[in-house]
Design a protein around this motif. Structure first.
Motif, short mmCIF file in Angstrom:
data_model
loop_
_atom_site.label_atom_id
_atom_site.label_comp_id
_atom_site.label_asym_id
_atom_site.label_seq_id
_atom_site.Cartn_x
_atom_site.Cartn_y
_atom_site.Cartn_z
N TYR A 85 12.89 44.85 -19.55
CA TYR A 85 11.99 44.18 -18.62
C TYR A 85 12.71 44.17 -17.29
N ALA A 135 12.77 43.84 -13.05
CA ALA A 135 12.08 43.27 -11.91
C ALA A 135 12.81 43.69 -10.64
N LEU A 167 8.94 51.80 -12.59
CA LEU A 167 8.85 51.01 -11.36
C LEU A 167 8.70 51.91 -10.14
N GLU A 223 7.33 44.12 -11.38
CA GLU A 223 7.99 43.97 -12.67
C GLU A 223 7.31 44.88 -13.68
N CYS A 224 8.07 45.37 -14.63
CA CYS A 224 7.43 46.10 -15.72
C CYS A 224 8.28 46.02 -16.98
N TYR A 225 7.63 46.29 -18.10
CA TYR A 225 8.32 46.28 -19.39
C TYR A 225 8.11 47.65 -20.03
N VAL A 226 9.22 48.31 -20.36
CA VAL A 226 9.12 49.61 -21.00
C VAL A 226 9.96 49.57 -22.27
N SER A 227 9.40 50.07 -23.36
CA SER A 227 10.19 50.04 -24.59
C SER A 227 10.15 51.40 -25.27
N ARG A 239 16.24 41.48 -11.72
CA ARG A 239 16.50 41.02 -13.08
C ARG A 239 16.33 42.21 -14.00
N ARG A 295 16.18 42.53 -18.07
CA ARG A 295 16.24 41.89 -19.37
C ARG A 295 16.24 42.99 -20.42
N ARG A 345 15.70 43.81 -24.21
CA ARG A 345 15.14 43.25 -25.45
C ARG A 345 15.77 44.03 -26.60
#
Lengths: 169, 370
Positions: free
Chosen positions: B317, B319, B90, B302-306, B328, B330, B332
Motif C-alpha cells: 500500500y 502513498a 502510481l 494512494e494505491c494497493y497492489v498485490s 508511506r 505499507r 502486507r
C-alpha cells in the motif's frame, strides 16, 4: 490525475443503507475506495461482509497527516472472492486521541493487524480483546510510524535498561 | 489420602523459542499444554523488527527498492516485483513486454527456490534429513541463474521501477531451459522420498487442519488456502506482469492438512517450471525499460497492489505526497497474516505437531517482523 467519482450498484446500495455516513465514493488508478465517518466504519465492514460477501479482510493500515485536523487515516482493504473478484478500500479519518471500534468483532484477522496499527501509530481500537504492542517490546514508549517520530529516535530508557547500553544509542 | 499434589495441575505452559531451530528464525511460541495435547498457543514476534516501513519514508522511491528484498529474504525477487508494480501503478506506467517476461521467469524461479528451501527445512523439522541435501542442490542451480543475471544470489534487487536494470546475459535462455529440463525428474525424486513414506504421511496427514472458511476468516492465503480446496491464485484472478499469457494450473488440495499443503507446493513447483519454460521460449525482443523520469515523483495519491508471492498474497500500500520520497509504504506480508492462524491450527494437536505446523505455514521471520 485526481480521483474520480465511483459509481456502481454496490455504491447505490451502500448509499441507501448508510446515507451521509459515507462522505465519498472515489476511484483512483482504477481502484475503488470510500471514505466513512469513524463510527460507521465497523457497521460498513459488517454490512459488506454479510450482505455483499466481502469476507476477506486483506489488511488494516494507517497514515499519519500531522498538519490535518483529523490526523490519522485508518484504511481497511477488503476483497470478495470470485465470481465477484473485487477489491475495495474503506477509509476513515480520526483525530489524535480518538478511538475507532475494533474490527475483530467482524473479522478475526483484524486482531494482529489492529495491534500493529496500535503499535506503530498509537491508534486505539475500542473493544479489541488484546490490544498490546506486537512488533516492539511492550514497555516501549512512542509510536514510530508517526511523522513526528524521528528516524533516529528510540526509547533510550528502554535500551539502557534492557540492553545495558549506557548512551542509549 | 494424600493432599493434592502438583500432578493435579495438569496444565503446563511451555516456552518454545525464540532461539529454536524449528521456528525458522526468531519466533517465540508460548504453548499451553495438557500432557502432550496443545490447548492453545500465543506467538511473540518482533525480534527481527527493523522498521522497514519507517526507513521507506526517508529514502527516495528508487532507493527503497533494495530494502524490500530484505523482508522475505528467501523470495527477494517476488518482493521486488510487488514493490515495482505498486510504484508503477502510481506512476501509471507499465513495464515493456520483454521486461515483463523476464520478470515472470525470474519470479517463478524464485518461487521454486523458495519452495525448495521450505521443503528441505520442513522435512528436516519432521525428522527426514535427506531431502534438504537434495533440495539445496537444485536451489543452487536457480540461485546461479540469479547470480549470473544480477550478481546477487539472495537479495537480488533484480528489477527497477519501470522495467529491468540489466539486459539478460548470453546464456540466460539456455540456462533457464536446462533448469526446467533438469527440474521435473528432481521433483519426482523428492516425491519418491516423501509422498508415500509412511513416517511422512503419519506425521502430516490430518495435522494442522485449517478449513477454507477459517482461511478466509483469518485472511490466510497462498498454498494454505489452496490446500483447503479454494483454487484461488492472484496470478489467475488478477493477473499482473503478463501472467494471463501463460498456460498453467492452480493446484488445490481438499483435506486442508499439512500433507495436502505439501502436495500443493510440490505441484506448484512443477507449474512454476512450466511458466519459466513458456516465458523464456516466447521471450519478446524490445526495450527493457519503460519511459520513467530519472527522478521518480509519483503524483499525489494512494494505491494497493498485490501479487502472489510464494507464501501468499503480498501487498504494497503506497502513498505519495508528490515528492521524491514515499509518504508511506505499507507492506502486507503473507507470513504475518498466515502466522496468526497458528493458534487455531495447533489446538488439539500434539507438541511434536506444532513443529510440523510452523513448518507448513512457511513463514519467514524477516517478513513477519519487517
Amino acid at each position: 490525475m485526481a480521483a474520480t467519482p465511483w459509481d456502481s450498484p454496490l455504491v447505490a446500495s451502500l448509499k441507501s443503507r448508510f446515507g451521509d455516513q459515507i462522505t465519498e465514493f472515489s476511484t483512483y488508478v482504477g481502484q475503488n475506495f470510500l471514505v466513512a465517518q469513524p463510527q460507521a466504519a465497523i457497521p460498513i465492514l459488517e454490512h459488506l461482509k454479510i450482505e455483499e460477501e466481502f469476507d476477506y479482510l486483506v489488511d488494516i493500515t494507517a497514515l499519519h497527516h500531522p498538519k490535518r485536523e483529523k490526523q490519522f487515516d485508518v484504511v481497511y482493504i477488503l476483497y470478495r472472492f470470485p465470481p465477484h473478484n473485487e477489491r475495495i478500500r474503506v477509509k476513515t479519518m480520526i483525530g489524535e486521541g480518538e478511538k475507532v471500534a475494533t474490527a475483530t468483532t467482524v473479522h478475526v484477522a483484524a486482531d494482529w493487524l489492529e495491534r500493529e496499527v496500535f503499535d506503530m501509530f498509537g491508534i486505539e481500537f475500542e473493544g479489541h480483546p488484546n490490544l498490546k504492542r506486537i512488533l516492539l517490546p511492550e514497555e516501549w514508549h512512542g509510536h514510530p510510524l508517526r511523522k513526528d517520530y524521528s528516524i533516529l529516535q528510540q526509547d533510550n530508557q528502554w535500551v539502557k535498561e534492557n540492553l545495558g547500553i549506557e548512551s542509549g544509542q | 489420602m494424600p493432599e493434592a499434589t502438583f500432578l493435579d495441575a495438569n496444565e503446563l505452559v511451555l516456552n518454545m523459542g525464540p532461539q529454536h531451530p524449528s521456528t525458522h528464525g526468531v519466533l517465540r511460541v508460548i504453548l499451553k499444554l495438557d500432557g502432550e495435547k496443545v490447548l492453545g498457543c500465543e506467538c511473540v514476534i518482533g525480534y527481527l523488527h527493523r522498521g522497514v516501513e519507517k526507513i521507506a519514508e526517508h529514502r527516495t522511491w528508487t532507493q527503497f527498492a533494495p530494502y524490500v528484498d530484505r523482508t522475505d529474504y528467501v523470495a527477494a525477487v517476488s518482493n521486488g516485483l510487488g514493490y515495482c508494480l505498486a510504484v508503477e501503478k502510481l506512476l501509471s506506467v507499465e513495464a515493456p513486454p520483454r521486461a515483463q517476461a523476464v520478470r515472470v521467469a525470474l519470479t517463478e524461479l524464485n518461487r521454486i527456490s523458495s519452495h525448495l528451501l521450505w521443503l528441505g527445512t520442513h522435512a528436516l523439522d519432521i525428522g527426514a534429513i535427506t531431502p534438504v541435501f537434495y533440495t539445496f542442490r537444485e536451489r543452487e542451480e536457480a540461485l546461479k541463474i540469479f547470480e549470473n543475471y544480477c550478481g546477487a544470489r539472495l537479495t537480488t534487487h533484480a528489477f527497477r521501477i519501470g522495467g529491468l536494470q540489466y539486459e539478460t546475459y548470453d546464456r540466460f535462455e539456455k540456462e533457464c531451459l536446462a533448469f526446467c529440463d533438469m527440474f521435473g525428474p528432481k521433483v519426482d525424486e523428492y516425491e519418491e522420498l516423501l509422498t508415500n513414506n509412511r513416517i511422512w504421511v503419519a506425521r502430516t496427514k490430518g495435522v494442522g487442519i485449517l478449513t477454507a472458511e477459517d482461511c478466509k476468516e483469518f485472511g490466510v492465503t497462498g498454498p494454505l488456502i489452496r490446500a483447503a480446496g479454494v483454487e484461488w491464485d492472484l496470478r489467475k484472478v488478477q493477473p499482473y506482469s503478463g501472467y494471463e499469457k501463460y498456460d498453467f494450473q492452480i493446484p488445490a488440495g481438499k483435506n486442508a492438512d499439512t500433507y495436502d499443503r505439501y502436495l500443493v507446493r510440490m505441484q506448484e513447483m512443477r507449474q512454476s517450471a512450466r511458466i519459466v519454460r513458456q516465458a523464456v521460449e516466447t521471450l519478446p525482443e524490445g526495450p527493457i525499460m519503460a519511459k520513467v523520469p530519472k527522478v521518480i515523483k509519483p503524483p499525489v495519491g494512494e494505491c494497493y497492489v498485490s501479487i502472489e508471492a510464494p507464501k501468499g498474497e503480498l501487498g504494497y500500500y503506497v502513498a505519495s505526497d508528490g515528492s521524491t520520497q514515499p509518504y508511506r509504504v505499507r507492506i502486507r506480508p503473507p507470513s504475518f497474516v498466515n502466522l496468526q492462524a497458528l493458534d487455531r491450527m495447533c489446538r488439539g494437536s500434539l507438541v511434536a505437531d506444532v513443529v510440523a505446523i510452523i513448518g507448513t505455514i512457511d513463514i519467514v521471520l524477516g517478513e513477519v517482523d519487517r
